[in-house]
Design a protein around this motif. Sequence first.
Motif, PDB file in Angstrom:
ATOM      1  N   GLU A 187      19.883  33.216  14.732  1.00  0.00           N
ATOM      2  CA  GLU A 187      18.448  33.450  14.965  1.00  0.00           C
ATOM      3  C   GLU A 187      17.686  33.640  13.661  1.00  0.00           C
ATOM      4  O   GLU A 187      16.595  33.087  13.486  1.00  0.00           O
ATOM      5  CB  GLU A 187      18.268  34.672  15.871  1.00  0.00           C
ATOM      6  N   THR A 188      18.262  34.391  12.742  1.00  0.00           N
ATOM      7  CA  THR A 188      17.613  34.630  11.446  1.00  0.00           C
ATOM      8  C   THR A 188      17.532  33.344  10.640  1.00  0.00           C
ATOM      9  O   THR A 188      16.500  33.049  10.017  1.00  0.00           O
ATOM     10  CB  THR A 188      18.393  35.697  10.650  1.00  0.00           C
ATOM     11  N   SER A 189      18.601  32.570  10.656  1.00  0.00           N
ATOM     12  CA  SER A 189      18.622  31.296   9.930  1.00  0.00           C
ATOM     13  C   SER A 189      17.514  30.367  10.423  1.00  0.00           C
ATOM     14  O   SER A 189      16.780  29.776   9.626  1.00  0.00           O
ATOM     15  CB  SER A 189      19.981  30.605  10.099  1.00  0.00           C
ATOM     16  N   MET A 190      17.396  30.236  11.745  1.00  0.00           N
ATOM     17  CA  MET A 190      16.386  29.339  12.299  1.00  0.00           C
ATOM     18  C   MET A 190      14.980  29.837  12.007  1.00  0.00           C
ATOM     19  O   MET A 190      14.068  29.045  11.754  1.00  0.00           O
ATOM     20  CB  MET A 190      16.599  29.176  13.801  1.00  0.00           C
ATOM     21  N   LYS A 191      14.787  31.142  12.021  1.00  0.00           N
ATOM     22  CA  LYS A 191      13.471  31.709  11.694  1.00  0.00           C
ATOM     23  C   LYS A 191      13.108  31.392  10.244  1.00  0.00           C
ATOM     24  O   LYS A 191      11.986  30.950   9.950  1.00  0.00           O
ATOM     25  CB  LYS A 191      13.478  33.220  11.926  1.00  0.00           C
ATOM     26  N   LEU A 192      14.048  31.596   9.337  1.00  0.00           N
ATOM     27  CA  LEU A 192      13.798  31.339   7.923  1.00  0.00           C
ATOM     28  C   LEU A 192      13.605  29.849   7.649  1.00  0.00           C
ATOM     29  O   LEU A 192      12.729  29.454   6.864  1.00  0.00           O
ATOM     30  CB  LEU A 192      14.954  31.873   7.079  1.00  0.00           C
ATOM     31  N   ILE A 193      14.417  29.019   8.291  1.00  0.00           N
ATOM     32  CA  ILE A 193      14.296  27.566   8.106  1.00  0.00           C
ATOM     33  C   ILE A 193      12.950  27.065   8.608  1.00  0.00           C
ATOM     34  O   ILE A 193      12.311  26.230   7.972  1.00  0.00           O
ATOM     35  CB  ILE A 193      15.460  26.838   8.804  1.00  0.00           C
ATOM     36  N   GLU A 247      10.249  28.752   8.711  1.00  0.00           N
ATOM     37  CA  GLU A 247       9.199  29.281   7.844  1.00  0.00           C
ATOM     38  C   GLU A 247       9.192  28.631   6.463  1.00  0.00           C
ATOM     39  O   GLU A 247       8.111  28.312   5.924  1.00  0.00           O
ATOM     40  CB  GLU A 247       9.383  30.792   7.692  1.00  0.00           C
ATOM     41  N   TYR A 248      10.377  28.415   5.875  1.00  0.00           N
ATOM     42  CA  TYR A 248      10.449  27.955   4.495  1.00  0.00           C
ATOM     43  C   TYR A 248      10.997  26.538   4.316  1.00  0.00           C
ATOM     44  O   TYR A 248      10.876  25.969   3.230  1.00  0.00           O
ATOM     45  CB  TYR A 248      11.319  28.919   3.666  1.00  0.00           C
ATOM     46  N   GLY A 249      11.596  25.969   5.352  1.00  0.00           N
ATOM     47  CA  GLY A 249      12.244  24.667   5.218  1.00  0.00           C
ATOM     48  C   GLY A 249      13.724  24.839   4.911  1.00  0.00           C
ATOM     49  O   GLY A 249      14.126  25.763   4.192  1.00  0.00           O
ATOM     50  N   TYR A 250      14.528  23.954   5.433  1.00  0.00           N
ATOM     51  CA  TYR A 250      15.984  24.071   5.326  1.00  0.00           C
ATOM     52  C   TYR A 250      16.464  24.173   3.883  1.00  0.00           C
ATOM     53  O   TYR A 250      17.261  25.055   3.540  1.00  0.00           O
ATOM     54  CB  TYR A 250      16.633  22.867   6.011  1.00  0.00           C
ATOM     55  N   ASP A 251      15.992  23.277   3.029  1.00  0.00           N
ATOM     56  CA  ASP A 251      16.496  23.225   1.654  1.00  0.00           C
ATOM     57  C   ASP A 251      16.107  24.449   0.836  1.00  0.00           C
ATOM     58  O   ASP A 251      16.713  24.724  -0.199  1.00  0.00           O
ATOM     59  CB  ASP A 251      15.992  21.957   0.955  1.00  0.00           C
ATOM     60  N   ASN A 252      15.078  25.178   1.280  1.00  0.00           N
ATOM     61  CA  ASN A 252      14.595  26.333   0.524  1.00  0.00           C
ATOM     62  C   ASN A 252      15.237  27.650   0.951  1.00  0.00           C
ATOM     63  O   ASN A 252      14.971  28.689   0.353  1.00  0.00           O
ATOM     64  CB  ASN A 252      13.072  26.446   0.651  1.00  0.00           C
ATOM     65  N   ALA A 254      15.117  17.350  20.695  1.00  0.00           N
ATOM     66  CA  ALA A 254      15.043  17.077  19.256  1.00  0.00           C
ATOM     67  C   ALA A 254      13.621  17.286  18.737  1.00  0.00           C
ATOM     68  O   ALA A 254      13.415  17.875  17.672  1.00  0.00           O
ATOM     69  CB  ALA A 254      15.504  15.654  18.976  1.00  0.00           C
ATOM     70  N   LYS A 255      12.645  16.810  19.507  1.00  0.00           N
ATOM     71  CA  LYS A 255      11.243  16.969  19.093  1.00  0.00           C
ATOM     72  C   LYS A 255      10.865  18.444  19.018  1.00  0.00           C
ATOM     73  O   LYS A 255      10.158  18.872  18.094  1.00  0.00           O
ATOM     74  CB  LYS A 255      10.327  16.239  20.067  1.00  0.00           C
ATOM     75  N   LYS A 256      11.341  19.212  19.981  1.00  0.00           N
ATOM     76  CA  LYS A 256      11.051  20.645  19.999  1.00  0.00           C
ATOM     77  C   LYS A 256      11.629  21.340  18.772  1.00  0.00           C
ATOM     78  O   LYS A 256      11.000  22.239  18.200  1.00  0.00           O
ATOM     79  CB  LYS A 256      11.618  21.266  21.279  1.00  0.00           C
ATOM     80  N   LYS A 257      12.818  20.929  18.343  1.00  0.00           N
ATOM     81  CA  LYS A 257      13.428  21.525  17.162  1.00  0.00           C
ATOM     82  C   LYS A 257      12.679  21.133  15.885  1.00  0.00           C
ATOM     83  O   LYS A 257      12.674  21.873  14.905  1.00  0.00           O
ATOM     84  CB  LYS A 257      14.894  21.101  17.039  1.00  0.00           C
ATOM     85  N   GLY A 258      12.055  19.943  15.891  1.00  0.00           N
ATOM     86  CA  GLY A 258      11.256  19.511  14.748  1.00  0.00           C
ATOM     87  C   GLY A 258      11.983  18.557  13.809  1.00  0.00           C
ATOM     88  O   GLY A 258      13.217  18.489  13.799  1.00  0.00           O
ATOM     89  N   VAL A 259      11.188  17.836  13.040  1.00  0.00           N
ATOM     90  CA  VAL A 259      11.727  16.806  12.142  1.00  0.00           C
ATOM     91  C   VAL A 259      12.665  17.392  11.092  1.00  0.00           C
ATOM     92  O   VAL A 259      13.723  16.830  10.810  1.00  0.00           O
ATOM     93  CB  VAL A 259      10.578  16.033  11.457  1.00  0.00           C
ATOM     94  N   ASP A 260      12.299  18.513  10.503  1.00  0.00           N
ATOM     95  CA  ASP A 260      13.111  19.087   9.429  1.00  0.00           C
ATOM     96  C   ASP A 260      14.514  19.434   9.928  1.00  0.00           C
ATOM     97  O   ASP A 260      15.517  19.105   9.286  1.00  0.00           O
ATOM     98  CB  ASP A 260      12.430  20.334   8.856  1.00  0.00           C
ATOM     99  N   ILE A 261      14.589  20.077  11.091  1.00  0.00           N
ATOM    100  CA  ILE A 261      15.891  20.435  11.665  1.00  0.00           C
ATOM    101  C   ILE A 261      16.664  19.180  12.022  1.00  0.00           C
ATOM    102  O   ILE A 261      17.872  19.067  11.760  1.00  0.00           O
ATOM    103  CB  ILE A 261      15.713  21.328  12.903  1.00  0.00           C
ATOM    104  N   LEU A 262      15.987  18.203  12.604  1.00  0.00           N
ATOM    105  CA  LEU A 262      16.674  16.977  13.024  1.00  0.00           C
ATOM    106  C   LEU A 262      17.245  16.221  11.827  1.00  0.00           C
ATOM    107  O   LEU A 262      18.346  15.662  11.901  1.00  0.00           O
ATOM    108  CB  LEU A 262      15.735  16.077  13.826  1.00  0.00           C
ATOM    109  N   GLN A 291      18.371  17.578   9.172  1.00  0.00           N
ATOM    110  CA  GLN A 291      19.578  18.304   8.793  1.00  0.00           C
ATOM    111  C   GLN A 291      20.713  18.051   9.787  1.00  0.00           C
ATOM    112  O   GLN A 291      21.886  18.036   9.406  1.00  0.00           O
ATOM    113  CB  GLN A 291      19.288  19.809   8.701  1.00  0.00           C
ATOM    114  N   VAL A 292      20.354  17.841  11.055  1.00  0.00           N
ATOM    115  CA  VAL A 292      21.361  17.491  12.059  1.00  0.00           C
ATOM    116  C   VAL A 292      22.052  16.192  11.665  1.00  0.00           C
ATOM    117  O   VAL A 292      23.284  16.080  11.742  1.00  0.00           O
ATOM    118  CB  VAL A 292      20.726  17.351  13.463  1.00  0.00           C
TER     119      VAL A 292
END
Length: 200
Positions: free
Chosen positions: A22-28, A30-35, A102-110, A112-113
């Motif tokens: 949950e914390t990882s997804m919140k931070l991702i 907010e800041y983007g996966y790579d950050n 996938a759309k709900k998770k968003g482009v940035d998460i997808l 990384q998937v």
Amino acid sequence: MNEGNLTKRQAQAIETKKQILETSMKLISEYGYDNVKISQICKEVGISVGGFYHHFKSKEDIIIEVYKEFDFLLENYINNNLNEECYIDKIISIILYQVSYAKKKGVDILKQVYKAQLYEGTEFFISDERKLSQILKNTIQCGQDNNEIIKEFTATQIKDQLLRFSRGILYDWCIHNGDYDLLNETYISINLLLNTMKNK
């Protein structure tokens, strides 16, 4: 595992893993996966870096774990919401549910998937034991038994083609950075594809 039979330590481990996710997804978000760094996740959760690696092999592993949720949700959706009588329509609903998630998770998460699929999660994502794969194959087989879908190919062969299609359109949406209507384009494309599989 029956939660009523868990030891205190096992229950705590499950809760810690949940907090990391949950914390990882919140931070991702907010800041983007790579950050987002593993050390940042650990600080937010209140665990050591070693504690993180007790639950996950890498940051990519978090993405894989989060995406496994889809198979559980799909099974629930099939059992409670899929009322179409036509098996072709059921297949369309399954694929649309997949891309909606996938759309709900968003482009940035997808994005990384897809990276995780290449390097960490290949075994899970292409497994015939996945609920997505099993549900799709069973639906196709029922469609063939009902003479709605052609029998020149096996249910497994058709299932593989449909999954390649869905992975392809999601990948295309990623490289276009989500700048088109994913659901509408998927609906158009899957109908075109399934028209070639209908028993005339």
